[in-house]
Design an enzyme around this catalytic site. Structure first.
Site, PDB file in Angstrom:
ATOM      1  N   TYR A 144       0.820  -1.214   0.000  1.00 37.32           N
ATOM      2  CA  TYR A 144       0.000   0.000   0.000  1.00 37.32           C
ATOM      3  C   TYR A 144       0.853   1.263   0.000  1.00 37.32           C
ATOM      4  O   TYR A 144       0.435   2.296  -0.504  1.00 37.32           O
ATOM      5  CB  TYR A 144      -0.904   0.042   1.244  1.00 37.32           C
ATOM      6  CG  TYR A 144      -2.239  -0.643   1.111  1.00 37.32           C
ATOM      7  CD1 TYR A 144      -2.319  -1.993   0.795  1.00 37.32           C
ATOM      8  CD2 TYR A 144      -3.419   0.058   1.329  1.00 37.32           C
ATOM      9  CE1 TYR A 144      -3.543  -2.624   0.697  1.00 37.32           C
ATOM     10  CE2 TYR A 144      -4.644  -0.570   1.231  1.00 37.32           C
ATOM     11  CZ  TYR A 144      -4.703  -1.907   0.916  1.00 37.32           C
ATOM     12  OH  TYR A 144      -5.914  -2.523   0.824  1.00 37.32           O
ATOM     13  N   LYS A 191       3.132 -15.171   2.810  1.00 39.92           N
ATOM     14  CA  LYS A 191       3.325 -15.899   1.556  1.00 39.92           C
ATOM     15  C   LYS A 191       4.832 -16.122   1.435  1.00 39.92           C
ATOM     16  O   LYS A 191       5.494 -15.679   0.480  1.00 39.92           O
ATOM     17  CB  LYS A 191       2.759 -15.070   0.383  1.00 39.92           C
ATOM     18  CG  LYS A 191       2.732 -15.771  -0.956  1.00 39.92           C
ATOM     19  CD  LYS A 191       1.663 -16.852  -1.088  1.00 39.92           C
ATOM     20  CE  LYS A 191       1.789 -17.572  -2.410  1.00 39.92           C
ATOM     21  NZ  LYS A 191       0.895 -18.750  -2.516  1.00 39.92           N
ATOM     22  N   ASP A 223      -2.979 -18.086   0.897  1.00 40.72           N
ATOM     23  CA  ASP A 223      -3.985 -18.804   0.092  1.00 40.72           C
ATOM     24  C   ASP A 223      -4.656 -19.892   0.919  1.00 40.72           C
ATOM     25  O   ASP A 223      -5.871 -20.103   0.861  1.00 40.72           O
ATOM     26  CB  ASP A 223      -3.368 -19.358  -1.210  1.00 40.72           C
ATOM     27  CG  ASP A 223      -2.002 -19.999  -1.041  1.00 40.72           C
ATOM     28  OD1 ASP A 223      -1.453 -19.966   0.082  1.00 40.72           O
ATOM     29  OD2 ASP A 223      -1.486 -20.553  -2.030  1.00 40.72           O
ATOM     30  N   ASP A 247      -6.488  -6.888   4.304  1.00 36.61           N
ATOM     31  CA  ASP A 247      -7.611  -6.237   3.620  1.00 36.61           C
ATOM     32  C   ASP A 247      -8.505  -7.296   2.981  1.00 36.61           C
ATOM     33  O   ASP A 247      -9.728  -7.303   3.162  1.00 36.61           O
ATOM     34  CB  ASP A 247      -7.066  -5.284   2.545  1.00 36.61           C
ATOM     35  CG  ASP A 247      -8.180  -4.638   1.741  1.00 36.61           C
ATOM     36  OD1 ASP A 247      -9.139  -4.146   2.362  1.00 36.61           O
ATOM     37  OD2 ASP A 247      -8.095  -4.637   0.501  1.00 36.61           O
ATOM     38  N   ASP A 251     -12.479  -8.935   4.378  1.00 30.91           N
ATOM     39  CA  ASP A 251     -13.726  -8.881   3.592  1.00 30.91           C
ATOM     40  C   ASP A 251     -14.304 -10.286   3.484  1.00 30.91           C
ATOM     41  O   ASP A 251     -15.509 -10.496   3.629  1.00 30.91           O
ATOM     42  CB  ASP A 251     -13.478  -8.335   2.167  1.00 30.91           C
ATOM     43  CG  ASP A 251     -13.800  -6.852   2.042  1.00 30.91           C
ATOM     44  OD1 ASP A 251     -13.666  -6.136   3.059  1.00 30.91           O
ATOM     45  OD2 ASP A 251     -14.181  -6.408   0.943  1.00 30.91           O
TER      46      ASP A 251
END
Ligand code: IPM
Ligand code: MG
Length: 356
Positions: A144, A191, A223, A247, A251
């Protein structure tokens, strides 16, 4: 004894003003109940600030946030920017600058299910019932905030992902501390099989874990974590992860509770804390009085608890919210058959709190 609460109210765009109004009503009702004095000031942020003064996070707004005890935030974003990838100034930059300038490196997103809404979850009841975990999202680093740009006449683009040891240590420390207070299980999501930043996260996590021998620490690829949130959400207690993974995963996690409109968050760090729903500005619903105000109302509950250490006040809001759901006083995202408007839900909560 009553206290004085100085809060900054940033409604933002889309449904922001409507949901903030409900949260503010509830906040006032709680202050009346407990004898606190509420002083609040409104300021601009997001697309409406770009329209008014050409800046999504004006200096005046920042000063107000710095002077306040807490910030109650609605939502920002506007489709006219989403569909224009070449726009130089974007509403989201306001939110990101606010987070950065206030030093809000930790975003706490509790994922909780409500007994009376279990049937709304896309997952089977037995999978979600009792699911309750805290996602701690790093908020001021990573992709970001890394260097970004275009090369090759605009035909090549890059976003750098950067994390320093200091940034990783402070957020992981919070993760371990939360795990100690909860059920002593920490999942560090990364990751590390692909990304160098993730390998640094994992290395530092491994270094820190022995300092918290009571905490069961697990490392999980993002994942896999995305899959596990759907398959077995109850397996999580505290999850800590970098900015972008957090983020996306929150959601995903929010919908297993029945609606994206339910989850609040607290962003904490160096300066004034910000309390905001995790959902966006839902422009299609703006001005229609249909949006779910609960995520923002619960963010106000988190504000009482985190910024003012007022546990009873927060608990009363939570009780009112649970009751409203049990009584079916819910917006259309939850009940298509018998929907209540945004302001009706707010009014009901205020009545409940006032009559207690
Ligand atoms: C969130 C939002 C923001 C983010 C957007 C609006 C910039 O999606 O708070 O989760 O990506 O952080
Ligand atoms: Mg998001």
């Amino acid at each position: 004894m009553g206290k004085t609460l100085n809060i900054a109210v940033l409604a933002g765009d889309g449904i922001g003003p409507e949901i903030i109004e409900q949260a503010l009503k509830v906040t006032k009702a709680v202050c009346n109940k407990f004898g606190h004095e509420l002083k609040y000031k409104k300021a601009l942020t997001g697309a409406c600030a770009i329209d008014a003064v050409g800046d999504p996070y004006p200096e005046e707004t920042h000063q107000l946030c710095m002077e306040s005890d807490a910030v109650l935030f609605g939502a920002i974003g506007d489709p006219k920017y989403d569909n224009d990838p070449t726009a130089k100034v974007r509403p989201e930059q306001g939110l990101l600058r606010m987070r950065k300038q206030l030093g809000l490196y930790a975003n706490l997103r509790p994922v909780e299910t409500f007994e009376s809404l279990l049937h709304k979850s896309p997952l089977r009841k037995d999978l979600v019932e009792g699911a309750n975990f805290m996602c701690i999202r790093e908020l001021t680093g990573g992709i970001y905030f890394g260097e970004k740009g275009r090369e090759d006449n605009g035909n090549t683009a890059f976003d750098n992902c950067v994390y320093t040891r200091e940034e990783i240590e402070r957020i992981l420390k919070l993760g371990f501390e939360y795990a100690m207070e909860r059920n002593k299980k920490l999942t560090i999501v990364d990751k590390a099989n692909v990304l160098e930043t993730s390998r640094l996260w994992r290395q530092i996590g491994q270094e820190m874990a022995p300092k918290y021998p009571e905490v069961e620490t697990e490392f999980m690829f993002v994942d896999n974590a995305a899959m596990r949130i759907i398959q077995w959400p109850k397996s999580f207690d505290v999850m800590v992860t970098e900015n972008m993974f957090g983020d996306i995963l929150t959601d995903e996690a929010s919908v297993i509770t029945g609606s994206l409109g339910l989850l609040p968050s607290a962003s904490i760090g160096l300066h004034t804390s910000v309390f905001e729903p995790i959902h966006g500005s839902y422009p299609q619903a703006a001005g229609k009085n249909i949006a779910n105000p609960i995520a923002t109302v619960l963010s106000a509950a988190m504000m009482f608890e985190y910024a003012f250490d007022m546990k009873e006040e927060g608990a009363l809001i939570r009780e009112a919210v649970t009751q409203s759901m049990e009584k079916g006083i819910v917006t259309e995202d939850i009940s298509k058959e018998n929907p209540h408007s945004t302001s009706e839900v707010g009014d009901w909560l205020v009545d409940y709190i006032s009559s207690k």
